[in-house]
Write an enzyme that holds these catalytic residues in place. Structure first.
Site: not given
Ligand SMILES: [Zn+2]
Length: 271
Positions: A2-3, A89, A107, A151
């Protein structure tokens, strides 16, 4: 995984329905990425004031304290009045007077962490290093370009790091760089002002559209109502290796950057 858009879509799908609810019980399943950090019974009786999002964290504000929720790699939240028995889960249930908020996470990289406040050390550890929110006014072009100039790493990885701007994960970084016409391997420091402006706009555009579409189902995402998102139908490059670019017809290429798959059009995206 999920973003930001999926997390925001999840938030919108239950925030209004849980506001004002009283916590009646907390059920914990198998251990998640981090422990809850309080006695679950101590949450009983508290009221839910609202649900906010910071990066990929949901902040469930209680009348005393806040629950930080993260969906990890495979987590999803559901909120329902009639929730079935917890299955294999299902690792966290917040049972409230208005329904059960349930984290399903096969997970178990997700987590629910209780903090006394957003300024408590545990909260600062999780939220303190996050960059600005891309969909809010604080995502300023001048500051964005200035930060990129410092950067040397490839722009895709600088975006993924999340400390300049949060929530631009793998799918949306690839898509935003395509829209901006920038090759994902270009050093962030070499991006000119006009290109930074295009990227800034593309990030906002791609994330806003993904939220509007209900997120992406590329990782079997569904919101807290159980509805799937449709963003992947529109992906320009993500997961399209070898397929023709939707703009110029050149086959989309896939490379690996820091273990993650990056997709780009070698014609439309310049060095
Ligand atoms: Zn192209």
């Amino acid at each position: 995984m999920p973003e930001l858009p999926e997390v925001e879509v999840t938030r919108r799908s239950f925030a209004d329905r849980i506001v004002g609810a009283r916590v009646q019980a907390v059920r914990i399943g198998k251990p998640l990425r981090w422990p809850l950090g309080c006695d679950p019974a101590s949450l009983v009786g508290r009221a839910v004031r609202g649900v906010r999002r910071r990066g990929k964290y949901l902040l469930v504000d209680l009348d005393r304290g806040v629950l930080l929720m993260h969906l990890g790699m495979s987590g999803s939240l559901r909120f329902d009045q009639d929730m079935p028995q917890a299955a294999l889960h299902d690792h966290f249930d917040l049972v409230t007077s208005q329904g059960v908020l349930r984290l399903n996470d096969p997970r178990r990289f997700g987590a629910v962490v209780y903090c006394d406040s957003e300024t408590a050390p545990e909260a600062v550890k999780l939220l303190g290093g996050l960059g600005v929110e891309p969909l809010e006014g604080q995502f300023d072009l001048d500051a964005f370009h200035a930060a990129l100039k410092k950067r040397k790493a490839p722009i895709k990885q600088v975006l993924l790091a999340g400390d300049i701007v949060v929530g631009v994960g793998n799918i949306y970084a690839s898509e935003a760089l395509f829209l901006a016409g920038i090759r994902p391997t270009v050093s962030a420091a070499r991006i000119s002002r006009p290109r930074a402006a295009r990227l800034h706009a593309a990030i906002r555009d791609v994330l806003a559209r993904a939220v509007a579409k209900g997120g992406s189902t590329l990782r079997d995402f569904s919101n807290a109502d159980g509805q799937a998102g449709y963003f992947q139908l529109e992906a320009m490059v993500y997961d399209r290796e070898g397929e023709p670019c939707r703009v110029c017809g050149t086959p989309i290429r896939m490379i690996r950057q820091g273990q993650r798959a990056t997709y780009f059009c070698p014609h439309c995206q310049k060095h």
